[in-house]
Design a protein around this motif. Sequence first.
Motif, short mmCIF file in Angstrom:
data_model
loop_
_atom_site.label_atom_id
_atom_site.label_comp_id
_atom_site.label_asym_id
_atom_site.label_seq_id
_atom_site.Cartn_x
_atom_site.Cartn_y
_atom_site.Cartn_z
N VAL A 58 7.77 -13.56 6.92
CA VAL A 58 8.38 -14.18 8.05
C VAL A 58 10.14 -13.32 8.35
O VAL A 58 10.49 -13.60 7.10
N ASP A 59 10.18 -13.01 8.82
CA ASP A 59 10.64 -11.81 8.87
C ASP A 59 11.78 -11.84 11.07
O ASP A 59 11.47 -11.55 11.43
N SER A 60 13.43 -12.09 10.99
CA SER A 60 14.34 -12.34 11.77
C SER A 60 14.65 -11.62 12.35
O SER A 60 14.48 -10.78 13.63
N HIS A 61 14.37 -9.75 11.25
CA HIS A 61 14.12 -8.43 12.29
C HIS A 61 12.31 -7.93 12.58
O HIS A 61 13.06 -7.14 13.36
N VAL A 62 11.73 -8.97 12.44
CA VAL A 62 10.87 -8.48 12.63
C VAL A 62 9.66 -9.65 13.76
O VAL A 62 9.67 -10.61 13.28
N ARG A 93 7.30 -1.78 14.87
CA ARG A 93 7.69 -2.36 13.46
C ARG A 93 7.05 -3.42 13.85
O ARG A 93 6.71 -4.77 14.44
N GLN A 94 6.24 -4.35 11.99
CA GLN A 94 5.49 -5.46 12.36
C GLN A 94 5.44 -5.44 10.59
O GLN A 94 5.56 -4.11 9.80
N ILE A 95 4.86 -6.10 10.58
CA ILE A 95 4.91 -7.12 8.97
C ILE A 95 2.65 -7.11 8.63
O ILE A 95 2.51 -7.81 9.80
N VAL A 96 2.62 -6.75 7.41
CA VAL A 96 0.89 -6.42 7.47
C VAL A 96 1.10 -6.59 5.85
O VAL A 96 1.57 -6.83 5.21
N VAL A 97 -0.37 -7.08 5.66
CA VAL A 97 -0.75 -6.98 4.25
C VAL A 97 -0.76 -5.20 3.89
O VAL A 97 -0.75 -4.27 4.22
N THR A 111 1.67 10.64 7.07
CA THR A 111 1.38 11.44 7.45
C THR A 111 0.60 11.54 8.63
O THR A 111 0.56 11.69 10.10
N GLN A 112 -0.87 11.80 7.91
CA GLN A 112 -2.13 11.88 9.32
C GLN A 112 -1.97 10.13 9.91
O GLN A 112 -2.25 10.82 11.13
N GLU A 113 -2.16 8.98 9.77
CA GLU A 113 -1.85 7.77 10.52
C GLU A 113 -0.63 7.70 10.92
O GLU A 113 -0.68 7.16 11.82
N ARG A 114 0.81 8.68 11.14
CA ARG A 114 1.73 8.23 11.27
C ARG A 114 2.94 7.00 11.72
O ARG A 114 3.27 6.33 12.36
N LEU A 115 2.44 6.81 10.27
CA LEU A 115 3.00 5.34 9.62
C LEU A 115 3.87 5.54 8.34
O LEU A 115 3.01 6.38 7.25
N LEU A 116 5.04 4.28 8.29
CA LEU A 116 5.94 4.53 6.84
C LEU A 116 5.60 2.72 6.71
O LEU A 116 5.51 2.03 7.64
N TYR A 117 5.62 2.43 5.57
CA TYR A 117 5.60 1.27 4.62
C TYR A 117 6.60 1.21 3.79
O TYR A 117 7.07 1.87 3.04
N LEU A 118 7.59 0.01 4.31
CA LEU A 118 8.49 -0.38 2.83
C LEU A 118 7.83 -1.70 2.32
O LEU A 118 7.51 -3.05 2.58
N VAL A 119 6.77 -1.40 0.81
CA VAL A 119 6.75 -2.59 0.48
C VAL A 119 7.67 -3.43 0.32
O VAL A 119 8.34 -3.36 -0.70
N GLN A 120 7.44 -4.69 0.11
CA GLN A 120 7.46 -5.67 0.34
C GLN A 120 7.40 -6.29 -0.71
O GLN A 120 5.99 -6.82 -1.39
N ASP A 124 2.93 -8.01 1.10
CA ASP A 124 3.27 -7.45 2.36
C ASP A 124 3.91 -6.29 2.41
O ASP A 124 4.41 -5.84 2.07
N ALA A 125 3.78 -5.16 3.87
CA ALA A 125 4.52 -4.65 3.75
C ALA A 125 5.43 -4.80 5.16
O ALA A 125 4.51 -4.97 6.16
N ILE A 126 6.10 -4.17 5.45
CA ILE A 126 6.59 -3.41 6.77
C ILE A 126 6.57 -2.93 7.23
O ILE A 126 7.00 -1.24 6.03
N ARG A 127 6.00 -1.66 8.55
CA ARG A 127 5.61 -0.52 9.27
C ARG A 127 6.14 -0.32 10.19
O ARG A 127 6.38 -0.91 11.24
N TYR A 128 6.43 0.50 9.48
CA TYR A 128 7.11 1.42 11.30
C TYR A 128 5.69 2.90 12.03
O TYR A 128 5.29 2.91 10.94
N GLY A 129 5.69 3.27 12.68
CA GLY A 129 5.07 4.16 13.75
C GLY A 129 6.61 5.13 13.00
O GLY A 129 8.00 5.15 12.79
N VAL A 130 5.68 6.31 12.81
CA VAL A 130 6.51 7.43 13.09
C VAL A 130 5.89 8.83 13.59
O VAL A 130 4.97 8.92 13.63
#
Length: 241
Positions: A58-62, A93-97, A111-120, A124-130
């Motif tokens: 759980v993240d207060s900014h997601v 923006r969302q948290i995913v496995v 780049t093909q998925e147009r997604l950026l993951y910040l590994v936690q 899990d990871a925080i995922r952003y569209g790019v």
Amino acid sequence: MNETGTNLSRRATLGGLGAAALLGIAGCSRSVDMPALGLDTITTGSIKPNRPVPRISVDSHVTSPDVMYAALTDGGFAVPAVPYQKVKAEFRRQIVVDPTGEAPGTIVVHTQERLLYLVQQGGDAIRYGVGVGKDGFRWSGRANIQYGREWPTWTPPPEMIQRKPELVKWQNGQPGGLTNPLGARALYIFQDGRDTGYRIHGSPEWWSIGKAMSSGCVRLINQDIIDLYSRVSKRNPVVVI
């Protein structure tokens, strides 16, 4: 006939009437409209055994998109709200496995998925569209974030000025601001101590997220790059694939 026999006969008759009613509903096909009967049609063979489900942190900014993409004031600039309903849900923006297998703190750009993951930590990871670069303007590989800037100055490279002569007015740099192509934040990608020329940055053009239309850099919604920037520090590993 005794009383017991009478009861058995009556039950058989009622059972027969019930079966006949079911067949009557089914018509000539002899199939039964199970949803119409309100019966549970799930077989025990289709019930899956209990298995551990990965827990998402759980993240207060997601949180809900109306909160994440609301208007805000940052660095003296009034960042407008994003009409998130027009952004595909997978690019918000969302948290995913974590699907990457990389170490916590790593930034992974698909780049093909147009997604950026910040590994936690914790799987899990925080995922952003790019938005990503057009064909011929893409970079891939392993590198690091060397440093970051808030409301950075953008200086178009000489080859870009050749393609777009109108950019000559910014040959010495366009100051940070709401119309600056680098948006609210920029993370500068270095490989083996050398500037790759590629950035992870914000953009006022939220409609470009999920598309390939930039000159090679990875762009996020301004609200998302502000969030990502707050989570990284110098030398975060970057993987672009």
